[in-house]
Design an enzyme around this catalytic site. Structure first.
Site, mmCIF file in Angstrom:
data_model
loop_
_atom_site.group_PDB
_atom_site.id
_atom_site.type_symbol
_atom_site.label_atom_id
_atom_site.label_comp_id
_atom_site.label_asym_id
_atom_site.label_seq_id
_atom_site.Cartn_x
_atom_site.Cartn_y
_atom_site.Cartn_z
ATOM 1 N N ASN A 7 -5.330 13.304 -10.381
ATOM 2 C CA ASN A 7 -4.521 12.183 -10.862
ATOM 3 C C ASN A 7 -5.206 11.642 -12.111
ATOM 4 O O ASN A 7 -6.219 10.952 -12.029
ATOM 5 C CB ASN A 7 -4.464 11.113 -9.761
ATOM 6 C CG ASN A 7 -3.655 9.898 -10.169
ATOM 7 O OD1 ASN A 7 -3.221 9.783 -11.319
ATOM 8 N ND2 ASN A 7 -3.457 8.986 -9.227
ATOM 9 N N ARG A 91 -0.564 14.660 -10.037
ATOM 10 C CA ARG A 91 0.349 13.526 -10.031
ATOM 11 C C ARG A 91 0.860 13.353 -11.462
ATOM 12 O O ARG A 91 0.088 13.260 -12.408
ATOM 13 C CB ARG A 91 -0.387 12.259 -9.620
ATOM 14 C CG ARG A 91 0.550 11.077 -9.677
ATOM 15 C CD ARG A 91 -0.184 9.785 -9.771
ATOM 16 N NE ARG A 91 0.772 8.700 -9.811
ATOM 17 C CZ ARG A 91 0.483 7.501 -10.258
ATOM 18 N NH1 ARG A 91 -0.719 7.227 -10.694
ATOM 19 N NH2 ARG A 91 1.394 6.563 -10.275
ATOM 20 N N HIS A 180 6.312 5.017 -7.640
ATOM 21 C CA HIS A 180 5.649 5.053 -6.328
ATOM 22 C C HIS A 180 6.389 5.978 -5.362
ATOM 23 O O HIS A 180 6.262 5.838 -4.145
ATOM 24 C CB HIS A 180 5.593 3.656 -5.658
ATOM 25 C CG HIS A 180 4.701 2.670 -6.318
ATOM 26 N ND1 HIS A 180 5.019 1.326 -6.389
ATOM 27 C CD2 HIS A 180 3.488 2.804 -6.911
ATOM 28 C CE1 HIS A 180 4.049 0.674 -7.009
ATOM 29 N NE2 HIS A 180 3.113 1.545 -7.343
ATOM 30 N N HIS A 208 5.572 -1.080 -0.702
ATOM 31 C CA HIS A 208 4.301 -0.649 -1.300
ATOM 32 C C HIS A 208 3.770 -1.848 -2.086
ATOM 33 O O HIS A 208 4.240 -2.143 -3.189
ATOM 34 C CB HIS A 208 4.546 0.560 -2.216
ATOM 35 C CG HIS A 208 3.304 1.061 -2.894
ATOM 36 N ND1 HIS A 208 2.736 2.285 -2.612
ATOM 37 C CD2 HIS A 208 2.504 0.502 -3.829
ATOM 38 C CE1 HIS A 208 1.653 2.456 -3.342
ATOM 39 N NE2 HIS A 208 1.497 1.378 -4.102
ATOM 40 N N ARG A 241 1.973 -8.124 -13.497
ATOM 41 C CA ARG A 241 3.313 -7.879 -14.073
ATOM 42 C C ARG A 241 4.306 -8.916 -13.559
ATOM 43 O O ARG A 241 4.246 -9.297 -12.386
ATOM 44 C CB ARG A 241 3.808 -6.482 -13.696
ATOM 45 C CG ARG A 241 3.053 -5.383 -14.396
ATOM 46 C CD ARG A 241 3.479 -4.007 -13.903
ATOM 47 N NE ARG A 241 2.323 -3.243 -13.472
ATOM 48 C CZ ARG A 241 2.375 -2.123 -12.775
ATOM 49 N NH1 ARG A 241 3.541 -1.611 -12.438
ATOM 50 N NH2 ARG A 241 1.278 -1.499 -12.420
ATOM 51 N N ASP A 283 -6.251 -10.290 -8.196
ATOM 52 C CA ASP A 283 -6.633 -9.777 -6.875
ATOM 53 C C ASP A 283 -6.272 -10.802 -5.803
ATOM 54 O O ASP A 283 -6.719 -11.953 -5.858
ATOM 55 C CB ASP A 283 -8.135 -9.476 -6.854
ATOM 56 C CG ASP A 283 -8.515 -8.660 -5.630
ATOM 57 O OD1 ASP A 283 -8.246 -9.121 -4.493
ATOM 58 O OD2 ASP A 283 -9.067 -7.565 -5.801
ATOM 59 N N ARG A 285 -7.240 -11.220 -2.868
ATOM 60 C CA ARG A 285 -8.350 -11.827 -2.108
ATOM 61 C C ARG A 285 -8.871 -13.067 -2.824
ATOM 62 O O ARG A 285 -9.139 -14.094 -2.196
ATOM 63 C CB ARG A 285 -9.476 -10.809 -1.904
ATOM 64 C CG ARG A 285 -9.098 -9.756 -0.882
ATOM 65 C CD ARG A 285 -9.979 -8.543 -0.973
ATOM 66 N NE ARG A 285 -9.688 -7.773 -2.185
ATOM 67 C CZ ARG A 285 -10.060 -6.526 -2.378
ATOM 68 N NH1 ARG A 285 -10.756 -5.896 -1.465
ATOM 69 N NH2 ARG A 285 -9.741 -5.888 -3.488
ATOM 70 N N GLU A 334 -1.394 -3.069 3.483
ATOM 71 C CA GLU A 334 -2.206 -2.558 4.589
ATOM 72 C C GLU A 334 -3.213 -3.592 5.103
ATOM 73 O O GLU A 334 -3.561 -3.586 6.280
ATOM 74 C CB GLU A 334 -2.988 -1.309 4.126
ATOM 75 C CG GLU A 334 -2.084 -0.130 3.840
ATOM 76 C CD GLU A 334 -2.791 0.985 3.078
ATOM 77 O OE1 GLU A 334 -4.025 1.107 3.158
ATOM 78 O OE2 GLU A 334 -2.095 1.747 2.379
ATOM 79 N N GLU A 384 -0.990 9.298 -0.996
ATOM 80 C CA GLU A 384 -0.253 10.062 -2.013
ATOM 81 C C GLU A 384 -0.923 11.417 -2.265
ATOM 82 O O GLU A 384 -0.247 12.416 -2.517
ATOM 83 C CB GLU A 384 -0.186 9.250 -3.314
ATOM 84 C CG GLU A 384 0.765 8.073 -3.210
ATOM 85 C CD GLU A 384 0.458 6.960 -4.195
ATOM 86 O OE1 GLU A 384 -0.509 6.202 -3.970
ATOM 87 O OE2 GLU A 384 1.179 6.840 -5.195
HETATM 88 P P1 AMP Z 1 -3.954 -1.016 -4.512
HETATM 89 O O1 AMP Z 1 -3.325 -1.076 -5.873
HETATM 90 O O2 AMP Z 1 -3.130 -0.330 -3.486
HETATM 91 O O3 AMP Z 1 -5.378 -0.517 -4.556
HETATM 92 O O4 AMP Z 1 -4.046 -2.536 -3.987
HETATM 93 C C1 AMP Z 1 -4.834 -3.478 -4.638
HETATM 94 C C2 AMP Z 1 -4.469 -4.869 -4.129
HETATM 95 O O5 AMP Z 1 -4.695 -4.936 -2.712
HETATM 96 C C3 AMP Z 1 -5.327 -5.956 -4.749
HETATM 97 O O6 AMP Z 1 -4.514 -6.948 -5.317
HETATM 98 C C4 AMP Z 1 -6.079 -6.546 -3.592
HETATM 99 O O7 AMP Z 1 -6.146 -7.910 -3.701
HETATM 100 C C5 AMP Z 1 -5.243 -6.191 -2.375
HETATM 101 N N1 AMP Z 1 -6.125 -6.143 -1.203
HETATM 102 C C6 AMP Z 1 -6.996 -5.187 -0.886
HETATM 103 N N2 AMP Z 1 -7.662 -5.525 0.247
HETATM 104 C C7 AMP Z 1 -7.191 -6.741 0.645
HETATM 105 C C8 AMP Z 1 -7.486 -7.644 1.723
HETATM 106 N N3 AMP Z 1 -8.393 -7.355 2.636
HETATM 107 N N4 AMP Z 1 -6.773 -8.801 1.792
HETATM 108 C C9 AMP Z 1 -5.853 -9.090 0.879
HETATM 109 N N5 AMP Z 1 -5.555 -8.292 -0.160
HETATM 110 C C10 AMP Z 1 -6.204 -7.139 -0.290
#
Ligand code: AMP
Length: 397
Positions: A7, A91, A180, A208, A241, A283, A285, A334, A384
């Site tokens: 990828n 990908r 996606h 997703h 975005r 993020d 978190r 997730e 993926e």
């Molecule tokens: P991805 O693009 O699939 O890697 O997802 C990234 C996003 O998942 C980020 O915005 C993270 O804040 C969120 N994320 C990952 N772990 C957690 C968690 N334990 N609690 C809340 N959000 C999370």
């Protein structure tokens, strides 16, 4: 049969080597800062230890050369010789209307992907570079393209044509493509397996929710609507975005602030979303932490995000004419226990009832709705890379 999945991004690339006998991952890794000072390859071999290789890598071909060296390395490699790589799966983000499934890459396919560059100017060029590099590095080994857009090619015209003068669709290919797709396909197939049902009999809404985020309405295994559009900017509010906004805002802000096209694109893609609303972070978190400390804009960003996903779920229930499963995947889907709870609030009216105890789960395949919930609510981690490896195997065996 071993399949290498690649990828390629503009300055980074990820890889995984699968043994397709048991779908185990033999090695995986990441190259960062390709073509920039400080190139670095982080490789994880069969022992699980991480090797860091820091040498200049001026382009994707050099980077992939180092990946092949790492995979076959005497100490931390996973195979003894490059002959043990039987096929390569790539990908590729955008295949326009040209492919509705994965394909073995030929000269004609490469030409078709080149034509799609204008639809994905940031993503397709590095994807294509990755294919060319592997053709040179491992001549004779088949390359397969797996496209983010392909799964959504089953959408009916009523889902993908925009209410613009029709010639923009016919002449300029302006339509909803959706992205996606590999993730939505994997997750919907896995959902059917977990529920022990035939996918043809299921109506599934896949959510997703990662840094980029999209929903898909999947009827009998086929995508019939999805929230990303002509580009991955449309649809849900995302990390950076803006998702759906009144299109007139774009010209209004550009005029008022005297912005160029690039500046406006940058604002909508990089400075908006939950980052733009909260001013805290992209993020979730960080935003959840700030919200807990009483940051009102962080609270607002989360409220807007959850409402937005919930509205799409309800809309897609009507597109499908019913729902059997609502499935959460990707980083936030997730792991975001609180987000799933907030999103599912108010969905009880359509028979989707979250179980707060079962919902206390991160990154695990499981049903999180109550036993008597008519609609199953589920968490299914996406994969993926495995989907790409399976397609590759299927096409070359
Ligand atoms: P991805 O693009 O699939 O890697 O997802 C990234 C996003 O998942 C980020 O915005 C993270 O804040 C969120 N994320 C990952 N772990 C957690 C968690 N334990 N609690 C809340 N959000 C999370």
């Amino acid at each position: 049969m071993n399949v290498l999945v690649i990828n390629c991004g503009s300055s980074s690339l990820k890889y995984q080597l699968f043994n397709m006998k048991d779908e185990s991952v033999l090695a995986k890794g990441l190259v960062e800062r390709i073509g920039i000072e400080g190139s670095k390859l982080t490789h994880e071999g069969p022992t699980g230890g991480k090797e860091k290789i820091e040498v200049p890598m001026k382009d994707h071909k050099e980077a992939l050369g180092h990946v092949l060296e790492a995979i076959t390395h005497a100490e931390y490699g996973a195979i003894q010789s490059l002959d043990e790589i039987n096929a390569i799966g790539h990908r590729v983000v955008h295949a326009g209307e040209k492919f509705s499934g994965s394909v073995v890459i030929t000269d004609a396919v490469m030409a078709a992907l080149e034509e799609c560059i204008e639809l994905a100017p940031l993503h397709n060029p590095p994807n294509i570079m990755g294919v060319s590099a592997m053709q040179e590095l491992l001549p004779g080994v088949p390359n397969v393209g797996v496209f983010d857009t392909a799964f959504h090619q089953t959408m009916p015209q009523s889902s993908y044509v925009y209410a613009l003068p029709y010639e923009y669709y016919e002449r300029d290919h302006v339509r909803r493509y959706g992205f996606h797709g590999t993730s939505h396909r994997y997750v919907s197939q896995r959902t059917a397996e977990i529920l022990d049902k035939n996918i043809e009999d299921l109506k599934i809404i896949t959510c997703h929710l990662g840094n980029g985020a999209s929903l898909a309405a999947i009827d009998g295994g086929k995508s019939i609507d999805t929230s990303m559009g002509f580009t991955p900017l449309e649809g849900l509010v995302m990390g950076t975005r803006c998702g759906d906004i009144d299109p007139q805002i774009v010209t209004y802000i550009m005029g008022k602030e005297d912005l160029t096209l690039d500046e406006m694109n940058n604002i909508m893609n990089k400075k908006s979303g939950v980052l733009g609303i909260s001013g805290v972070s992209s993020d979730f978190r960080d935003i959840e932490d700030a919200a807990k400390e009483g940051n009102e804009r962080a609270v607002l960003a989360l409220d807007i995000y959850h409402l937005n996903v919930r509205k799409y779920i309800a809309a897609y229930a009507s597109v499908l004419g019913g729902v059997d499963a609502i499935v959460f995947t990707a980083g936030l889907g997730e792991n975001g226990i609180d987000s799933r709870k907030e999103i599912c609030k108010n969905l009880e009216f359509m028979g989707a009832v979250l179980d707060p105890e079962k919902n206390k789960v991160r990154g695990k395949e499981t049903v999180v709705s109550t036993d008597d919930s008519r609609v199953k609510i589920m968490v299914v981690p996406t994969n993926e890379e495995l989907m790409i490896a399976r397609d590759t195997l299927e096409l070359v065996k």
